[in-house]
Motif scaffolding. Structure first.
Motif, mmCIF file in Angstrom:
data_model
loop_
_atom_site.group_PDB
_atom_site.id
_atom_site.type_symbol
_atom_site.label_atom_id
_atom_site.label_comp_id
_atom_site.label_asym_id
_atom_site.label_seq_id
_atom_site.Cartn_x
_atom_site.Cartn_y
_atom_site.Cartn_z
ATOM 1 N N UNK A 157 8.524 8.430 0.083
ATOM 2 C CA UNK A 157 8.491 9.626 0.912
ATOM 3 C C UNK A 157 8.016 10.903 0.249
ATOM 4 N N UNK A 158 7.071 10.781 -0.669
ATOM 5 C CA UNK A 158 6.607 11.972 -1.384
ATOM 6 C C UNK A 158 5.223 12.442 -0.966
ATOM 7 N N UNK A 159 4.484 11.611 -0.251
ATOM 8 C CA UNK A 159 3.107 11.929 0.106
ATOM 9 C C UNK A 159 2.960 12.068 1.608
ATOM 10 N N UNK A 160 1.949 12.843 2.009
ATOM 11 C CA UNK A 160 1.629 12.955 3.425
ATOM 12 C C UNK A 160 0.944 11.672 3.883
ATOM 13 N N UNK A 161 0.799 11.536 5.181
ATOM 14 C CA UNK A 161 0.133 10.358 5.744
ATOM 15 C C UNK A 161 -1.281 10.213 5.192
ATOM 16 N N UNK A 162 -2.008 11.303 5.133
ATOM 17 C CA UNK A 162 -3.378 11.257 4.629
ATOM 18 C C UNK A 162 -3.410 10.920 3.144
ATOM 19 N N UNK A 163 -2.488 11.473 2.391
ATOM 20 C CA UNK A 163 -2.426 11.168 0.958
ATOM 21 C C UNK A 163 -2.112 9.695 0.722
ATOM 22 N N UNK A 164 -1.213 9.146 1.526
ATOM 23 C CA UNK A 164 -0.877 7.726 1.391
ATOM 24 C C UNK A 164 -2.073 6.844 1.719
ATOM 25 N N UNK A 165 -2.767 7.178 2.778
ATOM 26 C CA UNK A 165 -3.938 6.385 3.160
ATOM 27 C C UNK A 165 -5.035 6.459 2.096
ATOM 28 N N UNK A 166 -5.229 7.639 1.559
ATOM 29 C CA UNK A 166 -6.240 7.824 0.524
ATOM 30 C C UNK A 166 -5.885 7.036 -0.733
ATOM 31 N N UNK A 167 -4.619 7.104 -1.126
ATOM 32 C CA UNK A 167 -4.159 6.379 -2.314
ATOM 33 C C UNK A 167 -4.282 4.861 -2.115
ATOM 34 N N UNK A 168 -3.872 4.368 -0.957
ATOM 35 C CA UNK A 168 -3.946 2.937 -0.673
ATOM 36 C C UNK A 168 -5.390 2.451 -0.648
ATOM 37 N N UNK A 169 -6.266 3.239 -0.050
ATOM 38 C CA UNK A 169 -7.680 2.873 -0.007
ATOM 39 C C UNK A 169 -8.275 2.829 -1.407
ATOM 40 N N UNK A 170 -7.922 3.808 -2.228
ATOM 41 C CA UNK A 170 -8.411 3.857 -3.606
ATOM 42 C C UNK A 170 -7.978 2.615 -4.387
ATOM 43 N N UNK A 171 -6.719 2.212 -4.215
ATOM 44 C CA UNK A 171 -6.211 1.044 -4.929
ATOM 45 C C UNK A 171 -6.882 -0.243 -4.451
ATOM 46 N N UNK A 172 -7.112 -0.351 -3.162
ATOM 47 C CA UNK A 172 -7.773 -1.549 -2.636
ATOM 48 C C UNK A 172 -9.218 -1.628 -3.119
ATOM 49 N N UNK A 173 -9.867 -0.498 -3.280
ATOM 50 C CA UNK A 173 -11.195 -0.502 -3.894
ATOM 51 C C UNK A 173 -11.096 -0.952 -5.355
ATOM 52 N N UNK A 174 -10.052 -0.502 -6.048
ATOM 53 C CA UNK A 174 -9.853 -0.885 -7.450
ATOM 54 C C UNK A 174 -9.736 -2.396 -7.613
ATOM 55 N N UNK A 175 -9.086 -3.062 -6.650
ATOM 56 C CA UNK A 175 -8.896 -4.514 -6.758
ATOM 57 C C UNK A 175 -9.998 -5.288 -6.036
ATOM 58 N N UNK A 176 -11.074 -4.597 -5.658
ATOM 59 C CA UNK A 176 -12.234 -5.270 -5.079
ATOM 60 C C UNK A 176 -12.120 -5.601 -3.612
ATOM 61 N N UNK A 177 -11.248 -4.909 -2.895
ATOM 62 C CA UNK A 177 -11.059 -5.202 -1.465
ATOM 63 C C UNK A 177 -11.349 -3.983 -0.595
ATOM 64 N N UNK A 178 -12.201 -3.115 -1.084
ATOM 65 C CA UNK A 178 -12.501 -1.901 -0.340
ATOM 66 C C UNK A 178 -13.115 -2.136 1.022
ATOM 67 N N UNK A 179 -13.760 -3.289 1.188
ATOM 68 C CA UNK A 179 -14.389 -3.597 2.479
ATOM 69 C C UNK A 179 -13.443 -4.338 3.418
ATOM 70 N N UNK A 180 -12.218 -4.611 2.956
ATOM 71 C CA UNK A 180 -11.300 -5.425 3.764
ATOM 72 C C UNK A 180 -9.964 -4.724 4.000
ATOM 73 N N UNK A 181 -9.966 -3.394 3.950
ATOM 74 C CA UNK A 181 -8.705 -2.667 4.048
ATOM 75 C C UNK A 181 -8.056 -2.817 5.422
ATOM 76 N N UNK A 182 -8.853 -3.108 6.457
ATOM 77 C CA UNK A 182 -8.298 -3.237 7.803
ATOM 78 C C UNK A 182 -7.879 -4.650 8.164
#
Length: 232
Positions: free
Chosen positions: A122-147
């Motif tokens: 509960x420390x980040x805003x909705x947009x911050x959480x989405x941005x962080x999650x997207x960044x991590x999924x790109x890091x693990x090679x799944x940036x095209x499959x986030x949905x």
């Protein structure tokens, strides 16, 4: 790593850790005074026969269970006994988990699964959480499959989502219980390499419980456990 270890290098430590399981005549002394220091940027493997206490130790260090004796400290803070609220806070702030079974929620997308620990903290805003999650999924090679939902991902991809989720709150300690146990050889090596690379980049202490000798040999340190204690 240098032989000179500072307090800042130590992400987690336990001293004299004891744990009993069962009651009465069935009571078993599972951990018998375990001492362990986990250092930032170092990947350690715990190996040993089934029933020697490896997973019990992992669950105690993850603050998912309570020890019967000894002390655990994380981030320089002693963990108070029998205080669920404090354990929940320390777990959310400092500890990430990767298990043999990825435990992704099937109704959520990869992005939403990675966001779950952030929502709980509960420390980040909705947009911050989405941005962080997207960044991590790109890091693990799944940036095209986030949905995509877990059912639309391969076993290796699901475990990579689990790794991204474990990193979402920037933990100082990453605990992994047979993280490649359900994967084939190629995916096992890929997931292990990814886990260790990201951990070193983020200067996390990583503890992996594994029966895979090839993975253990690739860690910085191998800790052999027998009958509730580490042995030379």
């Amino acid at each position: 790593m240098s032989q000179f270890i500072t307090e800042e290098d130590v992400a987690m430590e336990c001293r004299g850790l004891h744990k009993y399981l069962g009651e009465g005549e069935m009571r078993v002394h599972v951990l018998k005074g375990v001492d362990l220091q986990l250092r930032r940027g170092e990947v350690s493997a715990v190996v040993g026969p089934s029933g020697c206490g490896k997973s019990t130790l992992l669950y105690l260090l993850g603050l998912l269970d309570q020890q019967d004796g000894g002390q655990i400290s994380v981030g320089g803070e002693d963990v108070p006994p029998n205080k669920d609220g404090a354990h929940t806070r320390l777990r959310g702030e400092h500890i990430g988990f990767v298990f043999q079974f990825h435990f992704l929620l099937p109704e959520f997308s990869a992005l939403e699964n990675v966001m779950l620990p952030m929502r709980k903290l509960g420390r980040l805003s909705e947009q911050e959480m989405r941005s962080r999650a997207s960044e991590l999924l790109h890091e693990v090679g799944l940036g095209q499959k986030i949905g995509r939902r877990p059912s639309q991902l391969s076993g290796g991809e699901q475990q990579r989502v689990a790794i991204a989720r474990s990193l979402s709150n920037r933990p100082s300690v990453l605990l992994a219980d047979e993280p490649t146990g359900n994967l084939d050889v190629a995916n096992s090596m890929m997931v292990f390499d990814l886990l260790t690379r990201l951990a070193k980049e983020y200067r996390q202490a990583v503890l992996i419980v594994t029966h895979n000798p090839d993975l253990a040999e690739r860690c910085d340190r191998i800790l052999r456990m027998e009958d509730g204690l580490f042995v030379p």
